[in-house]
Design a protein around this motif. Sequence first.
Motif, mmCIF file in Angstrom:
data_model
loop_
_atom_site.group_PDB
_atom_site.id
_atom_site.type_symbol
_atom_site.label_atom_id
_atom_site.label_comp_id
_atom_site.label_asym_id
_atom_site.label_seq_id
_atom_site.Cartn_x
_atom_site.Cartn_y
_atom_site.Cartn_z
ATOM 1 N N GLY A 13 0.817 -1.208 0.000
ATOM 2 C CA GLY A 13 0.000 0.000 0.000
ATOM 3 C C GLY A 13 0.851 1.258 0.000
ATOM 4 N N LEU A 14 0.153 2.409 -0.145
ATOM 5 C CA LEU A 14 0.864 3.674 -0.254
ATOM 6 C C LEU A 14 1.302 4.233 1.097
ATOM 7 N N PHE A 15 0.471 4.080 2.135
ATOM 8 C CA PHE A 15 0.862 4.678 3.405
ATOM 9 C C PHE A 15 2.141 4.084 3.988
ATOM 10 N N PRO A 16 2.341 2.747 3.954
ATOM 11 C CA PRO A 16 3.649 2.244 4.436
ATOM 12 C C PRO A 16 4.828 2.861 3.687
ATOM 13 N N ARG A 17 4.641 3.129 2.393
ATOM 14 C CA ARG A 17 5.730 3.778 1.655
ATOM 15 C C ARG A 17 5.926 5.218 2.142
ATOM 16 N N LEU A 18 4.817 5.930 2.387
ATOM 17 C CA LEU A 18 4.936 7.283 2.931
ATOM 18 C C LEU A 18 5.592 7.256 4.307
ATOM 19 N N GLN A 19 5.209 6.259 5.102
ATOM 20 C CA GLN A 19 5.765 6.147 6.461
ATOM 21 C C GLN A 19 7.256 5.877 6.412
ATOM 22 N N GLN A 20 7.661 5.021 5.474
ATOM 23 C CA GLN A 20 9.078 4.689 5.370
ATOM 24 C C GLN A 20 9.877 5.864 4.813
ATOM 25 N N ARG A 21 9.311 6.600 3.890
ATOM 26 C CA ARG A 21 10.059 7.665 3.222
ATOM 27 C C ARG A 21 10.110 8.942 4.049
ATOM 28 N N TYR A 22 8.983 9.279 4.724
ATOM 29 C CA TYR A 22 8.914 10.562 5.441
ATOM 30 C C TYR A 22 8.815 10.413 6.961
ATOM 31 N N GLY A 23 8.769 9.173 7.470
ATOM 32 C CA GLY A 23 8.705 8.974 8.915
ATOM 33 C C GLY A 23 7.388 9.430 9.538
ATOM 34 N N LEU A 24 6.260 9.248 8.848
ATOM 35 C CA LEU A 24 4.957 9.687 9.363
ATOM 36 C C LEU A 24 4.465 8.733 10.437
ATOM 37 N N ARG A 25 3.879 9.314 11.495
ATOM 38 C CA ARG A 25 3.303 8.504 12.577
ATOM 39 C C ARG A 25 1.898 8.037 12.249
ATOM 40 N N ALA A 26 1.193 8.761 11.405
ATOM 41 C CA ALA A 26 -0.184 8.435 11.046
ATOM 42 C C ALA A 26 -0.436 8.932 9.634
ATOM 43 N N ASN A 27 -1.546 8.485 9.068
ATOM 44 C CA ASN A 27 -1.911 8.906 7.717
ATOM 45 C C ASN A 27 -2.650 10.241 7.788
ATOM 46 N N PRO A 28 -2.055 11.345 7.334
ATOM 47 C CA PRO A 28 -2.711 12.655 7.463
ATOM 48 C C PRO A 28 -3.985 12.777 6.646
ATOM 49 N N LEU A 29 -4.149 11.949 5.623
ATOM 50 C CA LEU A 29 -5.316 12.051 4.755
ATOM 51 C C LEU A 29 -6.519 11.304 5.296
#
Length: 464
Positions: A13-29
Amino acid sequence: MTEERLNSLDGGGLFPRLQQRYGLRANPLEMETPFFPDAMRHHALEALRHLCGFGDMALLLTGAAGSGKSRLLAELVRSESSRVDFHRIPASALTSAQALVRDLKTIAKSGMGSDGNPRDLVYRFFKWSESRVRKGQRMVLLIDDADRAPVELLRLILSAYLASERGSSAVPVFSGSDNLVEMLALDDASTSVHQIHLRPLTKDEVVAYLEPRVHAAGGKTSELLSPVRVANIHALSQGSFSGLKRVTPGVWLDMVATSPAMRAQGLPWKRIGWPALALLLLAGSWWFVSRQYDESMAKESVKVPERVRKSITIGPQTEAVEPLPEAETLLTEAEAEPDAVQSVPEPEPEPEPEPEPGPVSVSVPAFTPENPEYFVPLEQVKAREGWTIQLVAGNLEQTALNIVERHSQLGEIVYTLGERQGQPWFMVFYGEFPTREAANEAVSDLPQELVSRSPWVRSIDSLQ
């Protein structure tokens, strides 16, 4: 890029990639809070709150798909359910008049009876709903995606509401696209339906929506909300909330190609600084040399004409006379040969404009209030000073009378008649206060039913 690709789940999925790339704690969307107040959304919410509680008009909430209509109605229910009785009628259930009657019977139980044709039963439901106000809680019917329902059912609901006591019966709220205006056969002169339109978001409003969510998720706004990415997100989403949720992950993961125009709009200066500076200096030097050359050529080409001295002979004398200035020469010739000078007639005075006719007086029939004990003409209200509290306003006098009769113990409660969009506009006011602070303190002393409806503290000078 298609919606399927942007929302694909391959590879985790896309959120794990966002989490890995930008270090996000949660999905802002996926964050529904905080409620977004910009782009007139807070204004629309306040209008719905006031008109659902006190209004005498049907409500029309319109906007493009994904503009946030359902989110706005959800916030309305969350904030007002303690004082307003909300009932949702999905458009998928509005397949026939019989199906509509079944839903209304579920709400009214045995209050509207069961005998009669479907049209009469719908009219009977709105008559029955008037009693809910006397019990302290008004009813609101939420019809989401109303543009998908049959036109005849929407018009049946609207006509049944208009035939009832609009100030106290159940308020229908139709939500859908702009096609609802044509489906309900409304025009600009209609005063029985109030439309609230939700426009698309601008680029600045896209930033205002995403910025607190990116902060809450632990991301860097300078990286995720750079000018190039914001321009790309705004162009692909077309300013809708659903579009933001669909395309933003792909933009952040560089899965969406950026157009040359967007790259040029947000290209950092440090990438083009030296070449641009060199071009700028070259253009400036060329302009300076060109201007110096033009000025030098202009000085050489301009020649001052030589003055020619002429002699004028007057009468039989042959003695030469120094030339006079032009004005003095003409005067001398006129004195020497007076017959050759023609007198210039004086201009005739222009006729004075006729005075414009004064205003034509039109006799307006006097208004007779149903409750003269509490009625005060608008001019007398304007003659007051300071601040007052507006409790309710609407096109029907009965809307004002309902509040006045239920809260006559306040003593200083009055109602008056004004005008809005060429239609009568009844307003209920309470008190006369020297300052805004005094009026705000008086609000807290009002009955809880009025306090929960957010009374409007306004200055006397603001009355029209």
